[in-house]
Design an enzyme around this catalytic site. Structure first.
Site, PDB file in Angstrom:
ATOM      1  N   SER A 136      27.939  31.162   9.890  1.00 42.67           N
ATOM      2  CA  SER A 136      29.088  30.845  10.740  1.00 42.67           C
ATOM      3  C   SER A 136      28.618  29.888  11.826  1.00 42.67           C
ATOM      4  O   SER A 136      27.426  29.862  12.172  1.00 42.67           O
ATOM      5  CB  SER A 136      29.640  32.121  11.387  1.00 42.67           C
ATOM      6  OG  SER A 136      30.577  31.821  12.395  1.00 42.67           O
ATOM      7  N   TYR A 149      29.152  39.636  17.325  1.00 42.71           N
ATOM      8  CA  TYR A 149      29.194  38.809  16.114  1.00 42.71           C
ATOM      9  C   TYR A 149      28.213  37.647  16.211  1.00 42.71           C
ATOM     10  O   TYR A 149      27.475  37.366  15.261  1.00 42.71           O
ATOM     11  CB  TYR A 149      30.613  38.299  15.896  1.00 42.71           C
ATOM     12  CG  TYR A 149      30.794  37.514  14.621  1.00 42.71           C
ATOM     13  CD1 TYR A 149      30.521  38.087  13.372  1.00 42.71           C
ATOM     14  CD2 TYR A 149      31.256  36.202  14.644  1.00 42.71           C
ATOM     15  CE1 TYR A 149      30.693  37.374  12.198  1.00 42.71           C
ATOM     16  CE2 TYR A 149      31.434  35.484  13.471  1.00 42.71           C
ATOM     17  CZ  TYR A 149      31.156  36.069  12.256  1.00 42.71           C
ATOM     18  OH  TYR A 149      31.333  35.356  11.083  1.00 42.71           O
TER      19      TYR A 149
END
Length: 251
Positions: A136, A149
């Protein structure tokens, strides 16, 4: 037999799109995930070029079972797509949920470790292995509320970079794909515990966020380059997203 590709997190979103695309590219795809009903529907759709494998990447025993399924197919394993992952919550550090952090670390980081360890020997034996890990843009950018995250994704990208160094001289490529804003059927919904309104608000005013097929296309591209070509890292964002914190929203 066809070259085998394993895709984790294949029951929905990027994983399912990748399984379809790799089958179209000529791989026999082992679609791995926890939700067997969805896997069976996906495999039925793809046809004989796919095999369903129930797998929870947070379980050593389950991952060992995945390796057994792959070995039982008898063909060369040439591609692993570490796609299983996810986010939970947007809590600030001061009130961060340890439970959510543990889940994100276990799925994104340790899940990648477990599956890579289990399948690396077969990838090496094939003589033309490729490991693609879906990370990501959170792997190199932090933002408020995203500490759990982003910490997990930073750790995952460190794992991938270290693996590439350790496999130098061996016939296995290590590729990292880092998507930005991708609208899938479940990612944001899971992050907000099923709150559809909060999930949809992430994409408010964004004309064309990326979709799962966009990422599958990039994964297939990287995996089908000549074996001497290694795409270390590929960052893909929608044109509306100039950076993690800079998103153009139409009123």
């Amino acid at each position: 037999m066809q070259n085998i590709a394993v895709v984790t997190g294949a029951s929905s979103g990027i994983g399912a799109a990748t399984a379809r695309r790799l089958a179209a590219e000529g791989f026999h795809v082992v679609a791995a995930a926890r939700r067997v009903d969805r896997l069976e529907a996906l495999v039925k759709e793809i046809g004989p070029a796919a095999t369903a494998a129930e797998c929870d990447v947070t379980s050593d025993d389950s991952v060992a079972g995945l390796a057994e399924v792959v070995a039982g197919l008898g063909g060369p394993l040439t591609l692993l797509v570490n796609n299983a992952g996810g986010a939970r919550g947007l809590d600030p550090v001061a009130t961060g949920s340890v439970e959510d952090w543990q889940w994100m670390y276990d799925v994104n980081v340790l899940g990648t470790l477990r599956v890579t360890k289990a399948l690396l020997p077969a990838l090496e034996v094939s003589g033309r292995g490729t490991i693609v890990t879906v990370g990501s843009t959170a792997a190199f950018t932090v933002y408020e509320g995203g500490s759990g995250y982003t910490a997990a994704k930073h750790a995952q990208t460190a794992l991938v970079g270290t693996l590439r160094l350790e496999l130098s001289g061996k016939p296995v490529r290590v590729v990292e794909i880092d998507p930005g804003m991708v609208r899938t059927d479940e990612f944001s919904l899971k992050r907000f515990g099923g709150d559809r309104a909060r999930a949809d608000a992430i994409y408010d005013g964004v004309r064309e966020p990326l979709v799962a097929d966009d990422i599958a296309d990039v994964i297939a591209f990287a995996a089908t380059r000549p074996q001497h070509v290694n795409i270390d890292r590929l960052v893909i964002r929608p044109i509306a997203q100039a950076a993690q914190h800079k998103v153009h929203r139409e009123k």
